[in-house]
Design an enzyme around this catalytic site. Structure first.
Site, mmCIF file in Angstrom:
data_model
loop_
_atom_site.group_PDB
_atom_site.id
_atom_site.type_symbol
_atom_site.label_atom_id
_atom_site.label_comp_id
_atom_site.label_asym_id
_atom_site.label_seq_id
_atom_site.Cartn_x
_atom_site.Cartn_y
_atom_site.Cartn_z
ATOM 1 N N ARG A 1 -3.620 -10.118 5.043
ATOM 2 C CA ARG A 1 -4.059 -10.108 3.637
ATOM 3 C C ARG A 1 -2.877 -9.660 2.793
ATOM 4 O O ARG A 1 -2.306 -8.592 3.026
ATOM 5 C CB ARG A 1 -5.247 -9.159 3.488
ATOM 6 C CG ARG A 1 -5.901 -9.143 2.119
ATOM 7 C CD ARG A 1 -7.152 -8.268 2.129
ATOM 8 N NE ARG A 1 -7.799 -8.251 0.827
ATOM 9 C CZ ARG A 1 -7.515 -7.397 -0.140
ATOM 10 N NH1 ARG A 1 -6.561 -6.480 0.045
ATOM 11 N NH2 ARG A 1 -8.154 -7.446 -1.303
ATOM 12 N N LYS B 1 0.806 -1.225 0.000
ATOM 13 C CA LYS B 1 0.000 0.000 0.000
ATOM 14 C C LYS B 1 0.837 1.273 0.000
ATOM 15 O O LYS B 1 2.034 1.263 0.273
ATOM 16 C CB LYS B 1 -0.983 -0.012 1.177
ATOM 17 C CG LYS B 1 -2.154 -0.958 0.930
ATOM 18 C CD LYS B 1 -3.246 -0.833 1.968
ATOM 19 C CE LYS B 1 -4.436 -1.707 1.575
ATOM 20 N NZ LYS B 1 -5.475 -1.713 2.624
#
Length: 281
Positions: A261, A226
């Protein structure tokens, strides 16, 4: 490592043991996801990638058909279902836990009817219809915090106390779900790294994982590749953020997260299992 107050996460026919951290492999069947958009947007490519992640140790496959990157535009419900359903339907025949990553009840319902055992709602079950859907089906649920909508969430996120405010949102969603009849054993919580947060907000949430874990639900952390990692390390290319992603994974399981995740499944599995082994008594 923070002590877990739970042993399994119930997700449809699966009782997912939480004695060790689980890895949820990301399968984006979109042309425009921030990291791997277009890489798996054909059914054969998506199934091949899912098989690879399972071979690498993924415990769950999370299928998403709408990009929720900052600034992403919505796709139609028909288009999202058309992307997700054929892939998910094939995966569910393989006997593995499959999650649908969506904020739309129509998509979630189609996928649950096709065999998805987890609803991963990035909007945190703010939609009463999504709550009712979860109550009608014996599926696992992931409550994620997001400030606003994907198109606007990074415009100017402001919190007085991000850990407290995200915690209050998660608590409220838990109350809505349990009041509707969803058992606590089916609930997982996710503070929503990168969804309406600055770099400092994200770092504060990671420092507060222990606090989220004390609520008695498994905590899921999804920071893989991210922007926050890119900002922290000065790396523009999401595909070059592996080391930062693994550092967050190791930190997270050390402080009580039970599901990570991840895009890079093989490396993440090795890191979280080794970290858990070091911390075990």
């Amino acid at each position: 490592m923070a002590e877990a107050a739970f042993h399994t996460w119930r997700a449809g026919p699966f009782d997912l043991a939480l004695g060790r951290p689980l890895v949820m492999g990301i399968l984006n069947v979109t042309p425009d996801s921030f990291s791997d958009g277009g890489a798996h947007d054909r059914i054969d490519l998506a199934i091949e990638h899912a098989r690879r992640m399972l071979d690498e140790g993924a415990d769950i496959i999370d299928v998403g058909g709408e990009s929720t990157r900052p600034g992403a535009a919505e796709v139609s419900l028909e288009q999202e279902i058309e992307r997700v359903l054929p892939v998910l339907s094939q995966l569910t025949t393989m006997g593995v836990p499959v999650s649908v990553d969506t904020r739309h009840v129509e998509v979630a319902e189609a996928c649950v009817e096709a065999g998805a055992c987890i609803i991963n709602d990035v909007s945190g079950f703010r939609d009463e219809a999504m709550v009712k859907l979860a109550a009608r089906h014996d599926v696992g649920v992931v409550i994620m915090h997001m400030l606003g909508e994907p198109g606007t969430m990074q415009a100017d996120p402001v919190y007085t106390d991000v850990v407290a405010e995200v915690g209050e949102f998660l608590d409220s969603s838990v109350m809505s779900l349990t009041a509707a009849g969803v058992s606590r054993q089916r609930i997982c919580i996710d503070p929503g790294i990168g969804f309406g947060k600055t770099l400092e907000h994200n770092l504060q949430l990671l420092r507060g994982i222990d606090e989220f874990a004390t609520r008695g639900f498994p905590v899921l952390i999804g920071a893989s590749r991210k922007r926050m990692i890119g900002e922290a390390l000065g790396i523009d290319d999401p595909g070059d953020r592996l080391e930062g992603s693994l550092a967050v994974a190791a930190w997270s399981v050390t402080h009580g997260a039970r599901i990570i995740r991840a895009h890079d499944v093989r490396e993440t599995v090795r890191v979280v299992r080794m970290t858990a082994r070091i911390a075990s008594n």
